[in-house]
Structure formats: structure tokens, C-alpha cells
Design a protein around this motif. Structure first.
Motif, PDB file in Angstrom:
ATOM      1  N   LYS A  16      24.298  60.718  31.078  1.00  0.00           N
ATOM      2  CA  LYS A  16      23.982  61.686  30.034  1.00  0.00           C
ATOM      3  C   LYS A  16      25.009  61.625  28.918  1.00  0.00           C
ATOM      4  CE  LYS A  16      23.045  66.580  29.224  1.00  0.00           C
ATOM      5  NZ  LYS A  16      22.965  67.927  29.815  1.00  0.00           N
ATOM      6  N   SER A  17      26.281  61.445  29.291  1.00  0.00           N
ATOM      7  CA  SER A  17      27.331  61.359  28.283  1.00  0.00           C
ATOM      8  C   SER A  17      27.105  60.185  27.357  1.00  0.00           C
ATOM      9  CB  SER A  17      28.702  61.210  28.959  1.00  0.00           C
ATOM     10  OG  SER A  17      29.020  62.349  29.712  1.00  0.00           O
ATOM     11  N   LEU A  18      26.654  59.067  27.934  1.00  0.00           N
ATOM     12  CA  LEU A  18      26.453  57.873  27.124  1.00  0.00           C
ATOM     13  C   LEU A  18      25.138  57.905  26.369  1.00  0.00           C
ATOM     14  CD1 LEU A  18      27.763  55.258  29.675  1.00  0.00           C
ATOM     15  CD2 LEU A  18      28.814  55.835  27.499  1.00  0.00           C
ATOM     16  N   ALA A  19      24.135  58.575  26.939  1.00  0.00           N
ATOM     17  CA  ALA A  19      22.806  58.550  26.331  1.00  0.00           C
ATOM     18  C   ALA A  19      22.599  59.639  25.313  1.00  0.00           C
ATOM     19  CB  ALA A  19      21.745  58.674  27.419  1.00  0.00           C
ATOM     20  N   ALA A  20      23.397  60.701  25.333  1.00  0.00           N
ATOM     21  CA  ALA A  20      23.219  61.799  24.382  1.00  0.00           C
ATOM     22  C   ALA A  20      24.502  61.999  23.607  1.00  0.00           C
ATOM     23  CB  ALA A  20      22.849  63.081  25.133  1.00  0.00           C
ATOM     24  N   PRO A  21      24.875  61.013  22.788  1.00  0.00           N
ATOM     25  CA  PRO A  21      26.214  61.028  22.227  1.00  0.00           C
ATOM     26  C   PRO A  21      26.342  61.697  20.878  1.00  0.00           C
ATOM     27  CG  PRO A  21      25.172  58.956  21.744  1.00  0.00           C
ATOM     28  CD  PRO A  21      24.157  59.791  22.486  1.00  0.00           C
ATOM     29  N   PRO A 105      19.831  49.765  23.638  1.00  0.00           N
ATOM     30  CA  PRO A 105      19.359  48.969  24.776  1.00  0.00           C
ATOM     31  C   PRO A 105      18.023  49.434  25.330  1.00  0.00           C
ATOM     32  CG  PRO A 105      21.155  50.403  25.437  1.00  0.00           C
ATOM     33  CD  PRO A 105      21.065  50.498  23.951  1.00  0.00           C
ATOM     34  N   THR A 106      17.699  50.722  25.147  1.00  0.00           N
ATOM     35  CA  THR A 106      16.411  51.267  25.570  1.00  0.00           C
ATOM     36  C   THR A 106      15.915  52.210  24.483  1.00  0.00           C
ATOM     37  OG1 THR A 106      17.277  53.266  26.643  1.00  0.00           O
ATOM     38  CG2 THR A 106      17.209  51.235  27.978  1.00  0.00           C
ATOM     39  N   PRO A 107      14.607  52.488  24.441  1.00  0.00           N
ATOM     40  CA  PRO A 107      14.107  53.449  23.452  1.00  0.00           C
ATOM     41  C   PRO A 107      14.744  54.826  23.613  1.00  0.00           C
ATOM     42  CG  PRO A 107      12.283  52.204  24.404  1.00  0.00           C
ATOM     43  CD  PRO A 107      13.502  51.871  25.211  1.00  0.00           C
ATOM     44  N   GLU A 108      14.943  55.245  24.866  1.00  0.00           N
ATOM     45  CA  GLU A 108      15.484  56.586  25.113  1.00  0.00           C
ATOM     46  C   GLU A 108      16.901  56.718  24.567  1.00  0.00           C
ATOM     47  OE1 GLU A 108      12.189  55.596  27.681  1.00  0.00           O
ATOM     48  OE2 GLU A 108      14.137  54.599  27.436  1.00  0.00           O
ATOM     49  N   ILE A 109      17.742  55.736  24.863  1.00  0.00           N
ATOM     50  CA  ILE A 109      19.117  55.781  24.366  1.00  0.00           C
ATOM     51  C   ILE A 109      19.125  55.664  22.845  1.00  0.00           C
ATOM     52  CG2 ILE A 109      21.309  54.526  24.312  1.00  0.00           C
ATOM     53  CD1 ILE A 109      20.937  53.917  27.261  1.00  0.00           C
ATOM     54  N   SER A 138       6.012  48.507  17.033  1.00  0.00           N
ATOM     55  CA  SER A 138       6.985  49.240  16.204  1.00  0.00           C
ATOM     56  C   SER A 138       6.941  50.742  16.465  1.00  0.00           C
ATOM     57  CB  SER A 138       6.747  48.955  14.713  1.00  0.00           C
ATOM     58  OG  SER A 138       6.824  47.579  14.434  1.00  0.00           O
ATOM     59  N   GLN A 139       6.738  51.116  17.716  1.00  0.00           N
ATOM     60  CA  GLN A 139       6.696  52.535  18.061  1.00  0.00           C
ATOM     61  C   GLN A 139       8.052  53.198  17.857  1.00  0.00           C
ATOM     62  OE1 GLN A 139       3.825  54.219  18.897  1.00  0.00           O
ATOM     63  NE2 GLN A 139       5.126  56.026  18.621  1.00  0.00           N
ATOM     64  N   PHE A 140       9.130  52.443  18.089  1.00  0.00           N
ATOM     65  CA  PHE A 140      10.462  53.017  17.887  1.00  0.00           C
ATOM     66  C   PHE A 140      10.666  53.414  16.431  1.00  0.00           C
ATOM     67  CE2 PHE A 140      15.005  52.769  16.920  1.00  0.00           C
ATOM     68  CZ  PHE A 140      15.538  53.586  17.907  1.00  0.00           C
ATOM     69  N   LEU A 141      10.142  52.625  15.505  1.00  0.00           N
ATOM     70  CA  LEU A 141      10.273  52.936  14.083  1.00  0.00           C
ATOM     71  C   LEU A 141       9.630  54.284  13.771  1.00  0.00           C
ATOM     72  CD1 LEU A 141      11.337  51.699  11.417  1.00  0.00           C
ATOM     73  CD2 LEU A 141       9.085  50.680  11.095  1.00  0.00           C
ATOM     74  N   LEU A 142       8.454  54.532  14.338  1.00  0.00           N
ATOM     75  CA  LEU A 142       7.787  55.819  14.144  1.00  0.00           C
ATOM     76  C   LEU A 142       8.575  56.953  14.803  1.00  0.00           C
ATOM     77  CD1 LEU A 142       4.133  54.656  14.876  1.00  0.00           C
ATOM     78  CD2 LEU A 142       4.957  55.492  12.672  1.00  0.00           C
ATOM     79  N   VAL A 145      12.013  58.008  13.065  1.00  0.00           N
ATOM     80  CA  VAL A 145      11.811  58.837  11.871  1.00  0.00           C
ATOM     81  C   VAL A 145      11.640  60.299  12.274  1.00  0.00           C
ATOM     82  CG1 VAL A 145      10.168  59.358  10.018  1.00  0.00           C
ATOM     83  CG2 VAL A 145      10.919  57.005  10.404  1.00  0.00           C
ATOM     84  N   GLU A 146      10.866  60.532  13.324  1.00  0.00           N
ATOM     85  CA  GLU A 146      10.704  61.895  13.830  1.00  0.00           C
ATOM     86  C   GLU A 146      12.011  62.431  14.399  1.00  0.00           C
ATOM     87  OE1 GLU A 146       8.162  64.323  17.271  1.00  0.00           O
ATOM     88  OE2 GLU A 146       7.732  62.206  16.857  1.00  0.00           O
ATOM     89  N   ALA A 147      12.767  61.560  15.077  1.00  0.00           N
ATOM     90  CA  ALA A 147      14.009  61.983  15.725  1.00  0.00           C
ATOM     91  C   ALA A 147      15.066  62.443  14.727  1.00  0.00           C
ATOM     92  CB  ALA A 147      14.566  60.846  16.580  1.00  0.00           C
ATOM     93  N   ILE A 148      15.038  61.907  13.505  1.00  0.00           N
ATOM     94  CA  ILE A 148      16.020  62.327  12.499  1.00  0.00           C
ATOM     95  C   ILE A 148      15.463  63.425  11.593  1.00  0.00           C
ATOM     96  CG2 ILE A 148      17.235  60.122  12.543  1.00  0.00           C
ATOM     97  CD1 ILE A 148      15.832  59.319   9.990  1.00  0.00           C
TER      98      ILE A 148
END
Length: 365
Positions: A16-21, A105-109, A138-142, A145-148
Motif C-alpha cells: 500500500k505504501s508503494l502503490a498509493a504514494p 508497472p501495473t494499471p493500478e499502481i 489505451s484504457q489507461f489513457l482514459l 485523465v479521470e484519475a487526475i
């Protein structure tokens, strides 16, 4: 509590520390430190100094036996440098500032690092993310944008949020003409300096690319030019004219949304941020660009400067502009261009978006 249970909990806390920095890259004269701190009381960090690695679990409650078992995760986490310092740029290349280059390294991180992308965009107007996973749609690109905290815009009345920048001789249908329209982005031609959606009444503040296949034959070189650099090379008279004058701008048929022309300034000073913003695309200017001689003179000086590659712009390093990388940019601070494409397989996927750059709640937890 069994040792294995305690280890599992500790590993989960470390993950969690590394994935939610909240990521704070610090560059010193002899070392580059990437500290990744979670909001929890546990702290795990990795320091790279003079080529030697030190792994430390800073939570005092972790006893030596648990810390010993956690070392088996060391190699995994060492292979995930979330924020990294790119190679030193050549004189003709764009230099990325510390804290603008990322590994996902992963979409979640990758999505958990949204606050770091926001900081990079606010401070430097750019962020580059090297994806460590397959993403053909290109799902990460979509999602990023939502994540920010932003929202993607459609490219035209017939095209959606994602636009393929690739050779497409058939073009796309224009609702304005009812026929196929051919965008420069669908050709192999050079694309002169421009900002995206310069023909919109309110151009999207940001845009991004997912680089699916870069030009592997030496063409299609992506170049950047910051508005501050451009303004510093223009005369004060020209800058003031471009800040004051409204121009009639043509809307390309492939991007028709109901109007064929709009009015807009090429430069705008934003009082809130104390920044100068730009909108520009040569082929949307009228000929002549204005009935005001002073405005025509200002545009002529601007065009002459942009036509001199020795004076303006930097090339994007190939180490960053590479396959399966994502590039996010402030469309109001940077002009971009590309050289003639030599590899017909070159393929980027583009998104345009706007918003306040605030990490969405769903991606902060």
C-alpha cells in the motif's frame, strides 16, 4: 499472531505504501533519491546512492523476524522505480525535469500515482509514463485523465475521446460537409508548430498521447516549444499585439462541431497563474490573418521565428517517446510539431481533456 500472518499484513502495508504514494523525488549532487511515503504510520523507502541499495522498514513495530521475511520482496520492489531520472539530454533534445518521468508497472499502481502526475503538470506542464503492461485499447489513457480529476472531450461531432494519429488515407466523416475529411494527423506529412484544438472557442487545456508504435525509421520526430521561450524571442511590440488582437480562425472540417470559424487571441495572459498561454496553428489563420496591419506584422514575425528550427524547439528524446509510453501535456504552455513520417506504421492515440487537476477520490484511496 502467527509469523506468516504478521508477514502478510506487513507485506500488504508495504504494498500500500508503494502503490498509493505521495512521491517526492530529490536530486542531489551524488545521488538520486526516490522517497515513496504512504499516509499510514508505516514507512517503507528505498534509497539508491553510489550504486548501492539500502532497504529499510521504518516502522518500529516491525520486529527483525518480520523484516527479515520481507526482504524476499526486495527484488520485486527494486524493479519498480516509480519516479526516475532519465538520461542526460543532448543539446538538441528536450530536458525533462526531475519528477516528470514515471514508471507504471501495473494499471493500478499507475493510477495511484495520479497526485504525482498532477504535480508534474502543474509545475512543469508535462509528465511521461512508461507503461509496464499491455494496453492495446489505451484504457489507461482514459482512466488516468479521470484519475487526475479531468474530463475527456470529443474530437468532433463524429469522433469520440480517442483519436488515432496514424496514416489513414480514407480520412474521417465531417458532419459539416457530409464527406470524408483528411486531417494532417492522418497523413505522413510534416506537421508544423501548433497547439491542439486551437480552432475551439475554449481550447482544451491538456492533451495526451499513448505511443503505440513510434517511427522506427528516423522520421516522425516529436518536438516541443514552451510559450515562455517563444515569447522571449519575439519583440515586445509583437507580444503585446498577439495578446490584444482577436483573430478570425478557421475550423478544419474534420473537427467541425457546428461552426466553421471562431474568434480568438493567439496569446493570453492568465492573471490567476501569472502565466502566458498560447493557441496557434498556422493553417487556421486567414489570408491575410487580419485587416489590421499591426496584427499582420506581428503574425509575420511569429511565423518567421517558427520557421527557424535552429532558434526554437527541442526534440523529444527517443528514450521517452517510445512504444507503450503515455505523454500528458499542458496544451496552453507547449506548442508541438513533428517531422515528416518515414515509418507508415507510426501510430499514436490522442486524448484531449480539461479540468482542475485534482486527484479523483476513487484513485486516492
Amino acid at each position: 499472531m502467527a509469523l506468516s500472518q504478521r508477514t502478510s499484513r506487513a507485506a500488504a502495508s508495504l504494498t500500500k505504501s508503494l502503490a498509493a504514494p505521495s512521491i517526492r523525488p530529490i536530486q542531489g549532487p551524488d545521488s538520486f533519491r526516490c522517497s515513496i511515503a504512504s499516509r499510514s504510520t508505516s514507512r517503507a523507502y528505498r534509497t539508491v546512492t553510489h550504486g548501492s541499495d539500502t532497504f529499510s522498514a521504518a516502522d518500529a513495530s516491525l520486529n527483525e523476524s518480520i523484516a527479515s521475511e520481507l526482504t524476499k520482496f526486495r527484488k520485486l520492489f527494486e524493479s519498480i522505480p516509480f519516479v526516475f531520472q532519465g538520461p542526460k539530454a543532448e543539446p538538441h533534445e528536450f530536458q525533462f525535469a526531475t519528477g516528470t518521468l514515471f514508471n507504471a508497472p501495473t494499471p493500478e499502481i499507475g493510477l495511484k500515482m495520479a497526485p504525482a502526475y498532477i504535480r508534474a503538470l502543474k509545475d512543469h506542464g508535462i509528465a511521461a509514463i512508461d507503461l509496464g503492461f499491455h494496453d492495446p485499447d489505451s484504457q489507461f489513457l482514459l482512466n488516468v485523465v479521470e484519475a487526475i480529476g479531468c474530463k475527456a472531450d470529443s474530437h468532433s461531432s463524429t469522433q469520440g475521446a480517442l483519436w488515432d494519429v496514424r496514416n489513414n488515407p480514407e480520412g474521417v466523416k465531417s458532419e459539416g460537409t457530409g464527406k470524408a475529411a483528411h486531417s494532417i494527423s492522418h497523413s505522413l506529412d510534416e506537421f508544423d508548430w501548433h497547439t491542439d484544438a486551437a480552432f475551439e472557442k475554449d481550447p482544451m487545456r491538456f492533451f495526451g498521447f499513448h505511443i503505440i508504435h513510434p517511427d522506427k525509421q528516423g522520421g516522425g520526430i516529436f518536438r516541443l516549444l514552451h510559450v515562455d521561450e517563444l515569447s522571449s524571442l519575439l519583440s515586445t511590440e509583437t507580444v503585446n499585439t498577439l495578446l490584444a488582437k482577436d483573430f478570425d480562425l478557421k475550423v478544419p472540417p474534420e473537427f467541425f462541431k457546428g461552426e466553421s470559424t471562431i474568434k480568438g487571441k493567439l496569446l493570453h495572459y492568465d492573471e490567476a497563474s501569472k502565466q502566458t498561454f498560447i493557441r496557434f496553428r498556422r493553417d487556421i489563420l486567414q489570408n491575410p490573418p487580419s485587416d489590421d496591419p499591426a496584427a499582420c506584422k506581428a503574425v509575420a514575425e511569429l511565423l518567421n521565428l517558427l520557421d527557424d528550427p535552429e532558434r526554437v524547439g527541442k526534440s523529444m528524446p527517443a528514450s521517452v517517446f517510445k512504444e507503450n509510453a503515455v505523454l500528458l501535456m499542458d496544451n496552453a504552455q507547449f506548442l508541438h510539431s513533428r517531422t515528416k513520417i518515414k515509418d507508415p506504421k507510426r501510430w499514436l492515440r490522442r486524448i484531449r481533456f480539461r479540468g482542475e487537476l485534482k486527484a479523483a477520490q476513487d484513485f486516492r484511496n
